[in-house]
Design a protein around this motif. Sequence first.
Motif, PDB file in Angstrom:
ATOM      1  N   ARG A  19       0.875  -1.175   0.000  1.00 47.24           N
ATOM      2  CA  ARG A  19       0.000   0.000   0.000  1.00 47.24           C
ATOM      3  C   ARG A  19       0.901   1.210   0.000  1.00 47.24           C
ATOM      4  N   ASP A  20       0.510   2.251  -0.724  1.00 44.69           N
ATOM      5  CA  ASP A  20       1.310   3.464  -0.602  1.00 44.69           C
ATOM      6  C   ASP A  20       0.824   4.226   0.639  1.00 44.69           C
ATOM      7  N   ALA A  21       1.471   5.340   0.939  1.00 45.76           N
ATOM      8  CA  ALA A  21       1.175   6.034   2.194  1.00 45.76           C
ATOM      9  C   ALA A  21      -0.281   6.472   2.254  1.00 45.76           C
ATOM     10  N   HIS A  47      -5.802   5.741   4.549  1.00 48.07           N
ATOM     11  CA  HIS A  47      -7.243   5.504   4.395  1.00 48.07           C
ATOM     12  C   HIS A  47      -7.662   4.182   5.026  1.00 48.07           C
ATOM     13  N   HIS A  48      -6.766   3.178   4.952  1.00 49.95           N
ATOM     14  CA  HIS A  48      -7.083   1.892   5.579  1.00 49.95           C
ATOM     15  C   HIS A  48      -7.217   2.065   7.091  1.00 49.95           C
ATOM     16  N   SER A  49      -6.281   2.803   7.662  1.00 52.55           N
ATOM     17  CA  SER A  49      -6.336   3.067   9.096  1.00 52.55           C
ATOM     18  C   SER A  49      -7.594   3.866   9.454  1.00 52.55           C
ATOM     19  N   ARG A  50      -7.926   4.845   8.626  1.00 51.97           N
ATOM     20  CA  ARG A  50      -9.126   5.661   8.894  1.00 51.97           C
ATOM     21  C   ARG A  50     -10.402   4.820   8.800  1.00 51.97           C
ATOM     22  N   ALA A 102     -14.846   2.337  11.906  1.00 54.55           N
ATOM     23  CA  ALA A 102     -15.551   1.146  12.398  1.00 54.55           C
ATOM     24  C   ALA A 102     -15.539   1.101  13.929  1.00 54.55           C
ATOM     25  N   LEU A 103     -14.380   1.359  14.523  1.00 55.01           N
ATOM     26  CA  LEU A 103     -14.294   1.245  15.983  1.00 55.01           C
ATOM     27  C   LEU A 103     -14.987   2.409  16.685  1.00 55.01           C
ATOM     28  N   GLY A 129      -5.545   0.998  14.298  1.00 59.64           N
ATOM     29  CA  GLY A 129      -6.985   0.920  14.581  1.00 59.64           C
ATOM     30  C   GLY A 129      -7.369   1.684  15.841  1.00 59.64           C
ATOM     31  N   GLY A 130      -6.673   2.784  16.086  1.00 66.57           N
ATOM     32  CA  GLY A 130      -7.016   3.594  17.266  1.00 66.57           C
ATOM     33  C   GLY A 130      -6.263   3.181  18.514  1.00 66.57           C
ATOM     34  N   GLY A 131      -5.382   2.176  18.391  1.00 66.43           N
ATOM     35  CA  GLY A 131      -4.673   1.669  19.568  1.00 66.43           C
ATOM     36  C   GLY A 131      -3.768   2.695  20.217  1.00 66.43           C
TER      37      GLY A 131
END
Length: 257
Positions: free
Chosen positions: A71-73, A78-81, A86-87, A140-142
């Motif tokens: 994945r590029d930056a 966006h994956h993290s967002r 979701a969380l 994931g917000g950790g």
Amino acid sequence: MKHKDIHLEFRGDIAIVRLNRPAKRNALSDELINAVRTVFETLPDTVRAAVLDGEGEHFCAGLDLSELKERDAGQGMHHSRMWHAALECVQYGPVPVIAALHGAVVGGGLELASACHIRVADETAFYALPEGSRGIFVGGGGAVRIPRLIGAARMADMMLTGRVYNAQDGERIGFAQYLVPAGKATEKALELAERVAQNAPLTNFALMHALPRIAEQPADQGFLTESLMAAIAQSDPEAKTRVRAFLDGKAAKVKRG
Ligand code: 1HE
């Protein structure tokens, strides 16, 4: 809502949301994390509390590493967002969520558990952040939620050294509020959910939506927000009925713990 990797069941006003991908240790694929989001976004309004647990030997093995492609930056962000969104639906959804933990509670699985309001762990639970040794970071917000449970120093140690906490130590440092014998986490979580479901809805709203934000505010703003929330809660007819019941000797007293 039906999804192949989530088992959703209702017992009265409690929803039981079970990650149901045991062959992959409930690893959270993009599809599954989005399904978690949809479940919490679309809970029927008859639901008053939810229990979140996992099928099989483990609560959750975290991010589905088979999807961790190049994945590029921008895509990574966006994956993290997507995980954040979701969380957020778990933490700031319609009802308090009680996580029932057993076996591996690792990586994104620990991030998911950290978004819940109460964590009950059985004696088989263990906690780790293998992101450190996989050359990645939490996404994931950790980094926000885990230090609030155990402190940034302990989280950094887990990621730098691969330290794994067992169930007893996990309770001691603040991952779980309850520790129960093996196989009993869901039962205890359901018992707690039934208790939570009896609260006045505004009380549960205040604890989910106001308390974590007040705790992050500077003290003078926090005191003001608290007073507004207190005024709203106590002016609700439900509060008046409950206080009157106590004064009339018709409501339970607080008993020694
Ligand atoms: C998986 C995953 C996964 C298992 N993604 N497939 N998380 C991790 O680094 C933890 C990786 N998993 C483990 O350390 C172990 O699997 C467990 C301790 C959780 C469980 O061990 P065990 O012996 O019961 O199971 P297993 O034999 O390792 O795994 C069974 C299958 O699940 C196997 O697939 P199979 O096709 O060979 O049967 C595993 O490959 C698969 N599996 N875990 C994909 N995580 C928002 S950012 C969050 C970042 C992270 O979460 S990073 C941490 C990821």
